[in-house]
Design a protein around this motif. Structure first.
Motif, mmCIF file in Angstrom:
data_model
loop_
_atom_site.group_PDB
_atom_site.id
_atom_site.type_symbol
_atom_site.label_atom_id
_atom_site.label_comp_id
_atom_site.label_asym_id
_atom_site.label_seq_id
_atom_site.Cartn_x
_atom_site.Cartn_y
_atom_site.Cartn_z
ATOM 1 N N ILE A 64 -0.181 0.677 1.696
ATOM 2 C CA ILE A 64 -0.732 0.429 0.576
ATOM 3 C C ILE A 64 -0.468 2.134 0.276
ATOM 4 O O ILE A 64 -0.312 2.270 -1.293
ATOM 5 C CB ILE A 64 -2.467 0.035 -0.015
ATOM 6 N N ASN A 65 -1.788 3.021 -0.395
ATOM 7 C CA ASN A 65 -1.324 4.089 -0.854
ATOM 8 C C ASN A 65 0.900 4.687 -0.889
ATOM 9 O O ASN A 65 1.009 5.308 -1.687
ATOM 10 C CB ASN A 65 -1.910 5.365 0.366
ATOM 11 N N LYS A 114 1.817 2.931 -3.310
ATOM 12 C CA LYS A 114 1.077 2.868 -4.996
ATOM 13 C C LYS A 114 1.469 4.472 -5.050
ATOM 14 O O LYS A 114 2.164 4.604 -6.108
ATOM 15 C CB LYS A 114 -0.121 3.305 -4.601
ATOM 16 N N ASN A 115 1.264 5.216 -4.502
ATOM 17 C CA ASN A 115 1.038 6.798 -4.757
ATOM 18 C C ASN A 115 2.377 7.448 -5.225
ATOM 19 O O ASN A 115 2.354 8.427 -5.493
ATOM 20 C CB ASN A 115 -0.036 7.532 -4.075
ATOM 21 N N SER A 148 3.607 -0.074 -9.409
ATOM 22 C CA SER A 148 2.608 -0.997 -9.040
ATOM 23 C C SER A 148 2.272 -2.671 -8.530
ATOM 24 O O SER A 148 1.367 -2.957 -8.850
ATOM 25 C CB SER A 148 2.463 -0.519 -11.441
ATOM 26 N N ARG A 149 3.724 -2.656 -9.105
ATOM 27 C CA ARG A 149 3.530 -4.407 -8.559
ATOM 28 C C ARG A 149 4.301 -4.506 -7.777
ATOM 29 O O ARG A 149 5.429 -4.566 -7.492
ATOM 30 C CB ARG A 149 4.200 -5.523 -9.922
ATOM 31 N N ASP A 196 9.348 -2.118 -8.993
ATOM 32 C CA ASP A 196 8.254 -2.413 -9.042
ATOM 33 C C ASP A 196 8.683 -4.632 -9.540
ATOM 34 O O ASP A 196 9.458 -5.204 -9.637
ATOM 35 C CB ASP A 196 7.443 -2.519 -10.679
ATOM 36 N N LEU A 251 -2.094 -5.362 -5.497
ATOM 37 C CA LEU A 251 -1.112 -5.480 -5.048
ATOM 38 C C LEU A 251 -0.945 -7.039 -4.590
ATOM 39 O O LEU A 251 -2.216 -7.521 -3.984
ATOM 40 C CB LEU A 251 -0.893 -5.028 -3.726
ATOM 41 N N ALA A 288 -6.244 -2.992 -5.208
ATOM 42 C CA ALA A 288 -5.466 -2.200 -5.032
ATOM 43 C C ALA A 288 -4.510 -2.620 -6.035
ATOM 44 O O ALA A 288 -2.838 -1.698 -6.733
ATOM 45 C CB ALA A 288 -4.305 -1.511 -4.163
#
Length: 323
Positions: A238-239, A242-243, A248-249, A170, A273, A271
């Motif tokens: 992005i997915n 994140k996933n 998260s950052r 992160d 970001l 999102a």
């Protein structure tokens, strides 16, 4: 007869062939030949012959070299891969498929070629290095390599997740860019005519996007249809961040053709970001016309930070290009 070495002041010793004989009951010596100009190996052979010993063979003459395969570059690249834990990233359990994938990775570093050429380079009869023998895959053909690639593809997500856990955290920057690769053939379902980023126009191609660390270490790759525009590839990344990677950052770094205003509004902001990109020429011109960007800012420094109501909550860093 015998060979003796006589010290020679200030020079190498003289190597002489001598014999002993009796003259009126006295033992005398006479020199038969000066062997100082002989190579040492030849002198040693003569000494053994005079002593009745069998002749020695040079070490090089003791072996018959039937074939010699280059090995140094294989040892260097494979050793580095093992130090980095590449084999465990592919699969923690040793297997022939893992060895085949490792062989293809090493081959792409030492001699990047097609899978057919790589298979020939591994095969015992046509080997171009020791790679096939070292990894025990010298009997592989191109079908084995393609099957190993299919096996590795099924493990792609796990490999990328392990790489992300090793290299991303992160608050980090993540580099992302897209390119394309043209290819021969007509059966690839992703093959489409599109913007040729590699300069090869008029042929079917695929588009691929690569996520990397700021040190340039590849973390994840994804392949898209050959006519996919750069911004359309951003959603999947992005997915993934994140996933799948659980970050998260993150600040995503991409060019102006990738991270557009629409992508910022519709995807990056929702999102959560951050991003680093460049404005397009019309946007920069608008800043100049609104007096938000003035050339006098660069009188003393090459970099300047400005604000604009058109970009709320964003940092605009300007760089002066003297050319």
């Amino acid at each position: 007869m015998y060979v003796t070495r006589v010290p020679n002041r200030g020079s190498p010793p003289a190597v002489l062939l001598r014999e002993s004989y009796r003259d009126n009951g006295k033992v005398k010596t006479r020199t038969l030949a000066n062997l100082s100009h002989w190579p040492e190996r030849k002198v040693e052979k003569l000494q053994r012959a005079l002593k009745g010993l069998p002749a020695t063979r040079d070490l090089a003459e003791s072996f018959e070299v039937s074939r010699s395969l280059p090995h140094g570059h294989v040892a260097a690249v494979l050793g580095t891969a093992r130090t980095l834990g590449v084999e465990d990233l592919i699969d923690a359990t040793p297997s022939r498929r893992r060895d085949l994938v490792t062989a293809m990775l090493v081959a792409q570093v030492i001699a990047p070629e097609s899978k057919l050429a790589t298979a020939r380079g591994l095969r015992t009869q046509t080997a171009t290095s020791s790679l096939g023998e070292v990894l025990g895959v010298s009997g592989a053909d191109e079908d084995d390599l393609y099957a190993a690639m299919d096996w590795a593809l099924a493990r792609k997500d796990a490999i990328e997740t392990a790489l992300a856990a090793r290299h991303l955290n992160d608050g980090t920057l993540v580099l992302y860019d897209v390119s394309s690769a043209a290819f021969e053939g007509r059966t690839c379902p992703l093959g489409k005519i599109g913007h040729a980023r590699d300069g090869v126009k008029g042929r079917l191609q695929i588009v691929y996007g690569l996520l990397a660390t700021t040190a340039g270490i590849p973390v994840a790759i994804e392949v898209f249809d050959g006519n996919t525009a750069d911004p359309k590839t951003l959603t999947a990344q992005i997915n993934k961040l994140k996933n799948r990677f659980g970050l998260s950052r993150v600040a995503l770094v991409g060019d102006r053709g990738m991270i557009t205003s629409a992508r910022i509004t519709e995807e990056l902001r929702p999102a959560g970001l951050d991003w680093i990109t460049a404005l397009r020429a019309p946007q920069i011109k608008a800043l100049v016309q609104a007096d938000a960007l003035q050339l006098s800012l660069f009188d003393e420094h090459d970099l300047a930070e400005i604000n604009s109501p058109d970009y709320p909550g964003e940092r605009l860093v300007c760089c002066h290009n003297p050319l």
